[in-house]
Design a protein around this motif. Structure first.
Motif, PDB file in Angstrom:
ATOM      1  N   ARG A  42      51.176  40.510  46.043  1.00 54.48           N
ATOM      2  CA  ARG A  42      49.828  40.204  46.522  1.00 54.48           C
ATOM      3  C   ARG A  42      48.894  41.388  46.297  1.00 54.48           C
ATOM      4  NH1 ARG A  42      48.434  38.864  52.868  1.00 54.48           N
ATOM      5  NH2 ARG A  42      46.160  38.890  52.678  1.00 54.48           N
ATOM      6  N   LEU A  43      49.389  42.581  46.569  1.00 54.75           N
ATOM      7  CA  LEU A  43      48.560  43.774  46.434  1.00 54.75           C
ATOM      8  C   LEU A  43      48.239  44.071  44.972  1.00 54.75           C
ATOM      9  CD1 LEU A  43      47.305  45.818  48.352  1.00 54.75           C
ATOM     10  CD2 LEU A  43      49.337  47.239  48.091  1.00 54.75           C
ATOM     11  N   ALA A  44      49.112  43.642  44.056  1.00 50.09           N
ATOM     12  CA  ALA A  44      48.856  43.880  42.633  1.00 50.09           C
ATOM     13  C   ALA A  44      47.620  43.137  42.144  1.00 50.09           C
ATOM     14  CB  ALA A  44      50.075  43.475  41.809  1.00 50.09           C
ATOM     15  N   GLY A  45      47.170  42.133  42.887  1.00 53.71           N
ATOM     16  CA  GLY A  45      45.944  41.430  42.538  1.00 53.71           C
ATOM     17  C   GLY A  45      44.743  41.899  43.334  1.00 53.71           C
ATOM     18  N   ASP A  46      44.865  43.029  44.012  1.00 55.09           N
ATOM     19  CA  ASP A  46      43.779  43.532  44.853  1.00 55.09           C
ATOM     20  C   ASP A  46      42.573  43.933  44.005  1.00 55.09           C
ATOM     21  OD1 ASP A  46      43.573  44.483  47.916  1.00 55.09           O
ATOM     22  OD2 ASP A  46      42.431  45.872  46.657  1.00 55.09           O
ATOM     23  N   LEU A  47      41.404  43.882  44.626  1.00 54.09           N
ATOM     24  CA  LEU A  47      40.178  44.257  43.923  1.00 54.09           C
ATOM     25  C   LEU A  47      40.077  45.759  43.695  1.00 54.09           C
ATOM     26  CD1 LEU A  47      37.600  41.894  45.681  1.00 54.09           C
ATOM     27  CD2 LEU A  47      38.709  41.607  43.458  1.00 54.09           C
TER      28      LEU A  47
ATOM     29  N   ALA B 226      46.184  48.347  43.360  1.00 53.62           N
ATOM     30  CA  ALA B 226      46.916  47.371  42.556  1.00 53.62           C
ATOM     31  C   ALA B 226      47.862  48.068  41.583  1.00 53.62           C
ATOM     32  CB  ALA B 226      45.931  46.480  41.808  1.00 53.62           C
ATOM     33  N   SER B 227      47.418  49.160  40.980  1.00 53.08           N
ATOM     34  CA  SER B 227      48.268  49.878  40.028  1.00 53.08           C
ATOM     35  C   SER B 227      49.473  50.490  40.725  1.00 53.08           C
ATOM     36  CB  SER B 227      47.457  50.965  39.320  1.00 53.08           C
ATOM     37  OG  SER B 227      46.440  50.395  38.520  1.00 53.08           O
ATOM     38  N   GLN B 228      49.259  51.040  41.920  1.00 49.79           N
ATOM     39  CA  GLN B 228      50.396  51.610  42.641  1.00 49.79           C
ATOM     40  C   GLN B 228      51.374  50.519  43.062  1.00 49.79           C
ATOM     41  OE1 GLN B 228      49.402  54.139  45.961  1.00 49.79           O
ATOM     42  NE2 GLN B 228      51.528  54.720  46.323  1.00 49.79           N
ATOM     43  N   ALA B 229      50.856  49.340  43.394  1.00 51.25           N
ATOM     44  CA  ALA B 229      51.747  48.231  43.731  1.00 51.25           C
ATOM     45  C   ALA B 229      52.626  47.862  42.536  1.00 51.25           C
ATOM     46  CB  ALA B 229      50.929  47.024  44.186  1.00 51.25           C
TER      47      ALA B 229
ATOM     48  N   THR C 131      53.250  38.918  34.949  1.00 47.24           N
ATOM     49  CA  THR C 131      52.988  38.681  33.528  1.00 47.24           C
ATOM     50  C   THR C 131      52.306  37.347  33.297  1.00 47.24           C
ATOM     51  OG1 THR C 131      55.158  37.646  33.130  1.00 47.24           O
ATOM     52  CG2 THR C 131      55.025  40.050  32.940  1.00 47.24           C
ATOM     53  N   ARG C 132      52.272  36.498  34.315  1.00 48.04           N
ATOM     54  CA  ARG C 132      51.639  35.180  34.198  1.00 48.04           C
ATOM     55  C   ARG C 132      50.297  35.129  34.928  1.00 48.04           C
ATOM     56  NH1 ARG C 132      55.318  35.126  31.040  1.00 48.04           N
ATOM     57  NH2 ARG C 132      56.847  33.447  30.736  1.00 48.04           N
ATOM     58  N   ARG C 133      49.814  36.280  35.402  1.00 45.72           N
ATOM     59  CA  ARG C 133      48.575  36.297  36.180  1.00 45.72           C
ATOM     60  C   ARG C 133      47.480  37.069  35.453  1.00 45.72           C
ATOM     61  NH1 ARG C 133      50.219  38.267  42.234  1.00 45.72           N
ATOM     62  NH2 ARG C 133      51.872  36.759  42.689  1.00 45.72           N
ATOM     63  N   PRO C 134      46.232  36.682  35.680  1.00 44.26           N
ATOM     64  CA  PRO C 134      45.127  37.533  35.210  1.00 44.26           C
ATOM     65  C   PRO C 134      45.021  38.761  36.104  1.00 44.26           C
ATOM     66  CG  PRO C 134      44.268  35.637  36.413  1.00 44.26           C
ATOM     67  CD  PRO C 134      45.754  35.431  36.301  1.00 44.26           C
TER      68      PRO C 134
ATOM     69  N   PRO D  88      41.931  44.927  34.008  1.00 43.14           N
ATOM     70  CA  PRO D  88      42.393  45.543  32.752  1.00 43.14           C
ATOM     71  C   PRO D  88      43.230  46.801  32.956  1.00 43.14           C
ATOM     72  CG  PRO D  88      40.124  44.824  32.525  1.00 43.14           C
ATOM     73  CD  PRO D  88      40.487  44.621  33.968  1.00 43.14           C
ATOM     74  N   LEU D  89      42.826  47.667  33.877  1.00 49.75           N
ATOM     75  CA  LEU D  89      43.606  48.883  34.114  1.00 49.75           C
ATOM     76  C   LEU D  89      44.973  48.554  34.701  1.00 49.75           C
ATOM     77  CD1 LEU D  89      40.857  51.277  35.548  1.00 49.75           C
ATOM     78  CD2 LEU D  89      41.856  51.270  33.251  1.00 49.75           C
ATOM     79  N   VAL D  90      45.007  47.582  35.590  1.00 50.45           N
ATOM     80  CA  VAL D  90      46.281  47.173  36.183  1.00 50.45           C
ATOM     81  C   VAL D  90      47.162  46.515  35.123  1.00 50.45           C
ATOM     82  CG1 VAL D  90      47.358  45.789  37.998  1.00 50.45           C
ATOM     83  CG2 VAL D  90      45.153  46.893  38.411  1.00 50.45           C
ATOM     84  N   GLY D  91      46.546  45.729  34.243  1.00 49.62           N
ATOM     85  CA  GLY D  91      47.302  45.113  33.163  1.00 49.62           C
ATOM     86  C   GLY D  91      47.938  46.149  32.248  1.00 49.62           C
ATOM     87  N   GLN D  92      47.222  47.225  31.967  1.00 44.16           N
ATOM     88  CA  GLN D  92      47.795  48.296  31.147  1.00 44.16           C
ATOM     89  C   GLN D  92      48.990  48.931  31.849  1.00 44.16           C
ATOM     90  OE1 GLN D  92      44.753  51.129  30.131  1.00 44.16           O
ATOM     91  NE2 GLN D  92      43.451  49.613  29.118  1.00 44.16           N
TER      92      GLN D  92
END
Length: 443
Positions: free
Chosen positions: A172-177, A182-185, A203-206, A209-213
């Motif tokens: 849940r936290l990985a999708g935080d604003l 989110a990156s630490q999660a 891998t299935r969520r939007p 961009p920084l968190v995706g990297q």
């Protein structure tokens, strides 16, 4: 016993050189090396205000304190609301008393700036009772520094928290604003047991961009092992096409070799076919065995352990439980049966009108206990069905309420009663999607 030297007699609080003195550092080093120092007199001097609580002094004392001394020093700091920079030195030792003191302080001090230095140390104590508080503070809306401090506390006590709840919270936290949170999660998910599996839902969520990297870096650092799917196979070692298609899709998704070993085959796949030299250190384990059996019969209890032993001669092997033991698989069976009942405009029960699970006959013992459990989970009746039955009329009558064959791939039973039983399980979307999802995410 030799009398203390004059130097040792001088290692008392009153003799400590003041900050800035060139004699202070060598003096503290002598204190650090002193045998069995009386730390109580130093804590008492701090409590009375006779010593300045400087970082260099506390760094020396903290390394010599036992649990009781650490508790006392922490209680002093909390009572005086001391310098926050000193707290990491003071709370190093994990004790129930220190955890209780920190917990009480966090609950009593509601101002974020007062809680900030306490939360990481509370997590460092690794008491599972503190997980709900740290998780709540990391998730709920509030000052970013406070949320980061709570997440740092979770990171410091990572191995102590309830794994399932922690995984849900971090996802849940990985999708935080807030990208920092989110990156630490994402980083913490990668550190969990089965880190690749924990990261897989992301891998299935939007994502930001920084968190995706960050996710891509962590995902790439957790390469999956090759898979060996163990199946029964048909006469002569023939592997049904639907299982071969499953293996091909998994190999494409995982980017690692996926092979199938059939019990009816003359020989297993070659170790060289996995593309990784035996004993290679770049993959631990070297191979993951996945027994695609639905019942705990002799194949699961005897053949699969023997196969695992043979493959361990080539490198480390992880052996998963047989497919029918997976809770997610059992839930899928229950959902499929419930959908069948709904289509037939009926209601599920465990009586004569309940849907059937047709299975190969099992011996008493583990097999019988498993079937009782499966009936409880699925609300179906398990019906032993010999696949070699010559007269299928009795079976046709028995499956009138609706039936699901416990057959992963096509076999003689599903081919003999295609209208009554429909497709084997791996060809049904619910089960194929589950297999792809679970096996793609394996480490």
């Amino acid at each position: 016993m030799a009398a203390p030297s004059p130097l040792e007699r001088l290692l008392v609080p009153a003799a400590l050189p003041p900050p800035g003195s060139p004699e202070r550092w060598p003096w503290l080093q002598r204190l650090r090396r002193q045998d069995n120092p009386d730390c109580g007199v130093w804590i008492e001097a701090l409590e009375r205000g006779q010593l300045e609580p400087a970082v260099d002094l506390l760094a020396v004392l903290a390394g010599r304190l036992d649990g009781a001394g650490s508790d006392r020093l922490l209680a002093w700091w909390l009572a005086t609301v001391g310098d926050p920079d000193l707290l990491p030195l003071i709370g190093r030792v994990r004790t129930p008393r220190s955890a209780a003191l920190l917990r009480q302080a966090v609950n009593e001090r509601t101002a974020p700036e007062q809680r900030l230095p306490l939360l990481p140390l509370l997590g460092h104590q690794r008491d599972p009772i503190d997980y709900p508080l740290l998780a709540r503070l990391s998730l709920e809306a509030g000052p970013l520094p406070l949320r980061r401090a709570a997440l740092e506390g979770l990171a410091l006590g990572l191995s102590a928290w309830p794994l399932a709840a922690l995984r849900r919270q971090l996802l849940r936290l990985a999708g935080d604003l807030q990208p920092q949170l989110a990156s630490q999660a994402v980083d913490l998910l990668a550190r969990l047991p089965r880190g690749r599996w924990a990261l897989f839902p992301l891998t299935r969520r939007p994502l930001d961009p920084l968190v995706g990297q960050r996710l891509r870096r962590r995902w790439a650092a957790l390469p999956p092992s090759p898979l060996l799917l163990i199946v029964h196979g048909r006469a002569g070692g023939v592997i049904p096409g639907e299982l071969q298609n499953l293996a091909s899709e998994l190999e494409r998704l995982r980017g690692r070799p996926v092979r199938i070993q059939a019990l009816t085959a003359q020989a297993p796949p070659s170790p060289a076919s996995f593309g990784t030299p035996a004993g290679s250190a770049d993959l631990q384990p070297w191979l993951t065995l996945v027994p695609l059996f639905l019942l705990p019969g002799s194949h699961v209890r005897i053949d699969v352990p023997a196969i695992a032993t043979a493959w361990r001669a080539h490198g480390p092997v992880r052996r998963l439980p047989f497919l029918g033991a997976w809770p997610s698989w059992q839930r899928a069976l229950a959902a499929e049966l419930a959908a069948m009942v709904q289509v037939q405009d009926g209601s599920a029960d465990s009586g004569p009108g309940a849907p059937l699970l047709l299975h190969h006959p099992l011996e008493d013992g583990p097999g019988a206990r498993y079937l009782v459990h499966l009936q409880s989970v699925t609300q179906a009746r398990c019906l032993p069905t010999p696949y070699t039955a010559a007269d299928l009329q009795e079976i046709k009558l028995a499956i009138h309420p609706g039936a699901l064959p416990l057959a992963l791939a096509a076999n003689r039973l599903t081919e003999s009663l295609p209208e009554q039983l429909g497709m084997p399980l791996v060809e049904r979307p619910r089960f194929r999607q589950l297999l792809v999802r679970e096996l793609e995410a394996l480490p």
